[in-house]
Design a protein around this motif. Structure first.
Motif, PDB file in Angstrom:
ATOM      1  N   THR A   5      11.731   0.347 -64.283  1.00  0.00           N
ATOM      2  CA  THR A   5      11.639   0.762 -65.676  1.00  0.00           C
ATOM      3  C   THR A   5      13.054   0.863 -66.210  1.00  0.00           C
ATOM      4  O   THR A   5      13.908   1.508 -65.603  1.00  0.00           O
ATOM      5  CB  THR A   5      10.934   2.126 -65.811  1.00  0.00           C
ATOM      6  N   VAL A   6      13.295   0.216 -67.326  1.00  0.00           N
ATOM      7  CA  VAL A   6      14.612   0.238 -67.949  1.00  0.00           C
ATOM      8  C   VAL A   6      14.440   0.736 -69.380  1.00  0.00           C
ATOM      9  O   VAL A   6      13.640   0.191 -70.134  1.00  0.00           O
ATOM     10  CB  VAL A   6      15.263  -1.173 -67.967  1.00  0.00           C
ATOM     11  N   ILE A   7      15.185   1.767 -69.744  1.00  0.00           N
ATOM     12  CA  ILE A   7      15.162   2.277 -71.113  1.00  0.00           C
ATOM     13  C   ILE A   7      16.337   1.650 -71.848  1.00  0.00           C
ATOM     14  O   ILE A   7      17.497   1.823 -71.454  1.00  0.00           O
ATOM     15  CB  ILE A   7      15.244   3.814 -71.121  1.00  0.00           C
ATOM     16  N   LEU A   8      16.042   0.908 -72.882  1.00  0.00           N
ATOM     17  CA  LEU A   8      17.045   0.132 -73.595  1.00  0.00           C
ATOM     18  C   LEU A   8      17.799   1.003 -74.600  1.00  0.00           C
ATOM     19  O   LEU A   8      17.460   1.064 -75.766  1.00  0.00           O
ATOM     20  CB  LEU A   8      16.387  -1.054 -74.309  1.00  0.00           C
ATOM     21  N   VAL A   9      18.850   1.671 -74.126  1.00  0.00           N
ATOM     22  CA  VAL A   9      19.655   2.508 -75.010  1.00  0.00           C
ATOM     23  C   VAL A   9      20.971   1.842 -75.393  1.00  0.00           C
ATOM     24  O   VAL A   9      21.643   2.298 -76.314  1.00  0.00           O
ATOM     25  CB  VAL A   9      19.941   3.901 -74.386  1.00  0.00           C
ATOM     26  N   GLY A  10      21.333   0.789 -74.737  1.00  0.00           N
ATOM     27  CA  GLY A  10      22.586   0.110 -75.037  1.00  0.00           C
ATOM     28  C   GLY A  10      22.593  -1.288 -74.448  1.00  0.00           C
ATOM     29  O   GLY A  10      21.639  -1.738 -73.801  1.00  0.00           O
ATOM     30  N   GLU A  11      23.712  -1.968 -74.644  1.00  0.00           N
ATOM     31  CA  GLU A  11      23.825  -3.356 -74.198  1.00  0.00           C
ATOM     32  C   GLU A  11      23.783  -3.483 -72.679  1.00  0.00           C
ATOM     33  O   GLU A  11      23.240  -4.451 -72.146  1.00  0.00           O
ATOM     34  CB  GLU A  11      25.105  -3.991 -74.754  1.00  0.00           C
ATOM     35  N   SER A  12      24.332  -2.516 -71.952  1.00  0.00           N
ATOM     36  CA  SER A  12      24.328  -2.628 -70.484  1.00  0.00           C
ATOM     37  C   SER A  12      22.893  -2.576 -69.936  1.00  0.00           C
ATOM     38  O   SER A  12      22.563  -3.294 -68.985  1.00  0.00           O
ATOM     39  CB  SER A  12      25.197  -1.550 -69.837  1.00  0.00           C
ATOM     40  N   GLN A  13      22.034  -1.771 -70.546  1.00  0.00           N
ATOM     41  CA  GLN A  13      20.643  -1.720 -70.094  1.00  0.00           C
ATOM     42  C   GLN A  13      19.917  -3.025 -70.443  1.00  0.00           C
ATOM     43  O   GLN A  13      19.099  -3.503 -69.658  1.00  0.00           O
ATOM     44  CB  GLN A  13      19.900  -0.529 -70.730  1.00  0.00           C
ATOM     45  N   ARG A  14      20.232  -3.597 -71.580  1.00  0.00           N
ATOM     46  CA  ARG A  14      19.625  -4.885 -71.951  1.00  0.00           C
ATOM     47  C   ARG A  14      20.069  -5.983 -70.971  1.00  0.00           C
ATOM     48  O   ARG A  14      19.263  -6.809 -70.560  1.00  0.00           O
ATOM     49  CB  ARG A  14      19.999  -5.267 -73.384  1.00  0.00           C
ATOM     50  N   HIS A  15      21.334  -5.946 -70.595  1.00  0.00           N
ATOM     51  CA  HIS A  15      21.854  -6.922 -69.631  1.00  0.00           C
ATOM     52  C   HIS A  15      21.131  -6.756 -68.285  1.00  0.00           C
ATOM     53  O   HIS A  15      20.729  -7.746 -67.656  1.00  0.00           O
ATOM     54  CB  HIS A  15      23.369  -6.755 -69.473  1.00  0.00           C
ATOM     55  N   PHE A  16      20.978  -5.511 -67.838  1.00  0.00           N
ATOM     56  CA  PHE A  16      20.287  -5.239 -66.581  1.00  0.00           C
ATOM     57  C   PHE A  16      18.837  -5.717 -66.647  1.00  0.00           C
ATOM     58  O   PHE A  16      18.326  -6.333 -65.700  1.00  0.00           O
ATOM     59  CB  PHE A  16      20.351  -3.742 -66.250  1.00  0.00           C
ATOM     60  N   ALA A  17      18.169  -5.480 -67.759  1.00  0.00           N
ATOM     61  CA  ALA A  17      16.780  -5.925 -67.919  1.00  0.00           C
ATOM     62  C   ALA A  17      16.690  -7.452 -67.845  1.00  0.00           C
ATOM     63  O   ALA A  17      15.789  -7.996 -67.193  1.00  0.00           O
ATOM     64  CB  ALA A  17      16.207  -5.419 -69.236  1.00  0.00           C
ATOM     65  N   ARG A  18      17.640  -8.135 -68.471  1.00  0.00           N
ATOM     66  CA  ARG A  18      17.652  -9.599 -68.409  1.00  0.00           C
ATOM     67  C   ARG A  18      17.841 -10.077 -66.967  1.00  0.00           C
ATOM     68  O   ARG A  18      17.209 -11.031 -66.533  1.00  0.00           O
ATOM     69  CB  ARG A  18      18.767 -10.161 -69.297  1.00  0.00           C
ATOM     70  N   SER A  19      18.719  -9.386 -66.215  1.00  0.00           N
ATOM     71  CA  SER A  19      18.948  -9.798 -64.825  1.00  0.00           C
ATOM     72  C   SER A  19      17.692  -9.581 -63.982  1.00  0.00           C
ATOM     73  O   SER A  19      17.402 -10.373 -63.089  1.00  0.00           O
ATOM     74  CB  SER A  19      20.152  -9.071 -64.222  1.00  0.00           C
ATOM     75  N   LEU A  20      16.950  -8.515 -64.261  1.00  0.00           N
ATOM     76  CA  LEU A  20      15.684  -8.288 -63.543  1.00  0.00           C
ATOM     77  C   LEU A  20      14.698  -9.414 -63.825  1.00  0.00           C
ATOM     78  O   LEU A  20      14.009  -9.890 -62.922  1.00  0.00           O
ATOM     79  CB  LEU A  20      15.066  -6.946 -63.938  1.00  0.00           C
ATOM     80  N   ILE A  21      14.647  -9.845 -65.075  1.00  0.00           N
ATOM     81  CA  ILE A  21      13.745 -10.944 -65.441  1.00  0.00           C
ATOM     82  C   ILE A  21      14.184 -12.229 -64.746  1.00  0.00           C
ATOM     83  O   ILE A  21      13.358 -12.981 -64.210  1.00  0.00           O
ATOM     84  CB  ILE A  21      13.693 -11.123 -66.969  1.00  0.00           C
ATOM     85  N   ASP A  22      15.499 -12.483 -64.703  1.00  0.00           N
ATOM     86  CA  ASP A  22      16.006 -13.690 -64.052  1.00  0.00           C
ATOM     87  C   ASP A  22      15.673 -13.712 -62.559  1.00  0.00           C
ATOM     88  O   ASP A  22      15.441 -14.762 -61.981  1.00  0.00           O
ATOM     89  CB  ASP A  22      17.525 -13.815 -64.230  1.00  0.00           C
ATOM     90  N   GLN A  23      15.635 -12.527 -61.916  1.00  0.00           N
ATOM     91  CA  GLN A  23      15.350 -12.429 -60.486  1.00  0.00           C
ATOM     92  C   GLN A  23      13.853 -12.326 -60.169  1.00  0.00           C
ATOM     93  O   GLN A  23      13.461 -12.438 -59.009  1.00  0.00           O
ATOM     94  CB  GLN A  23      16.030 -11.175 -59.910  1.00  0.00           C
ATOM     95  N   ALA A  24      13.047 -12.120 -61.191  1.00  0.00           N
ATOM     96  CA  ALA A  24      11.621 -11.871 -60.968  1.00  0.00           C
ATOM     97  C   ALA A  24      10.925 -13.111 -60.410  1.00  0.00           C
ATOM     98  O   ALA A  24      11.223 -14.238 -60.808  1.00  0.00           O
ATOM     99  CB  ALA A  24      10.960 -11.453 -62.278  1.00  0.00           C
ATOM    100  N   PRO A  25      10.001 -12.902 -59.483  1.00  0.00           N
ATOM    101  CA  PRO A  25       9.254 -14.033 -58.934  1.00  0.00           C
ATOM    102  C   PRO A  25       8.251 -14.570 -59.960  1.00  0.00           C
ATOM    103  O   PRO A  25       7.895 -13.871 -60.919  1.00  0.00           O
ATOM    104  CB  PRO A  25       8.519 -13.408 -57.738  1.00  0.00           C
ATOM    105  N   ALA A  26       7.810 -15.783 -59.746  1.00  0.00           N
ATOM    106  CA  ALA A  26       6.790 -16.374 -60.613  1.00  0.00           C
ATOM    107  C   ALA A  26       5.561 -15.476 -60.606  1.00  0.00           C
ATOM    108  O   ALA A  26       5.185 -14.908 -59.578  1.00  0.00           O
ATOM    109  CB  ALA A  26       6.430 -17.773 -60.119  1.00  0.00           C
ATOM    110  N   GLY A  27       4.966 -15.294 -61.760  1.00  0.00           N
ATOM    111  CA  GLY A  27       3.773 -14.465 -61.873  1.00  0.00           C
ATOM    112  C   GLY A  27       4.067 -12.989 -62.128  1.00  0.00           C
ATOM    113  O   GLY A  27       3.133 -12.195 -62.291  1.00  0.00           O
TER     114      GLY A  27
END
Length: 129
Positions: A5-27
């Motif tokens: 769970t990532v709470i988007l309070v700033g740019e660093s959290q948005r960057h972290f969320a994007r990295s989680l999506i990039d690492q996420a497995p298919a499905g």
């Protein structure tokens, strides 16, 4: 990969969320939603409902749960009444735990306006101010 769970309070959290999506497995599933109501908002709501219940405006001797259901209904949230075990109906359905911060703020504002109009004495200092 464990759930994150990532709470988007700033740019660093948005960057972290994007990295989680990039690492996420298919499905994998991503769910972006507004933040839920806060614990403080919930506590304030119940304090206000208690004050209104004690004041019994318009002679309404309602429980805090009944007041909550009435205010939720006034804001257009669906309340379903179900027959209870003793035959008496009880409110079910939409719950304040599902409200986001903005919706909860609207509910608190409605409760405050109603209580102020009906001379409710607020016990919580921030409500009385």
């Amino acid at each position: 990969m464990a759930g994150q769970t990532v709470i988007l309070v700033g740019e660093s959290q948005r960057h972290f969320a994007r990295s989680l999506i990039d690492q996420a497995p298919a499905g994998a599933v991503v769910n972006v939603r507004k933040a839920k109501r806060t614990v403080d908002q919930n506590a304030k709501m119940w304090a206000m409902l208690s004050d209104i219940s004690r004041a019994a405006p318009e002679g309404r001797l309602w429980t805090t749960d009944t007041w909550k259901a009435a205010f939720m209904h006034a804001l257009g949230h669906e309340i379903m009444w179900q027959p209870g075990l003793n035959g008496q109906p009880f409110p079910a359905g939409f719950r304040t735990s599902r409200l986001d911060k903005e919706q909860m703020a609207d509910l608190i504002t409605l409760i405050q306006e109603y209580g102020d109009r009906h001379g409710v004495e607020w016990t919580a200092p921030e409500v009385a101010a």
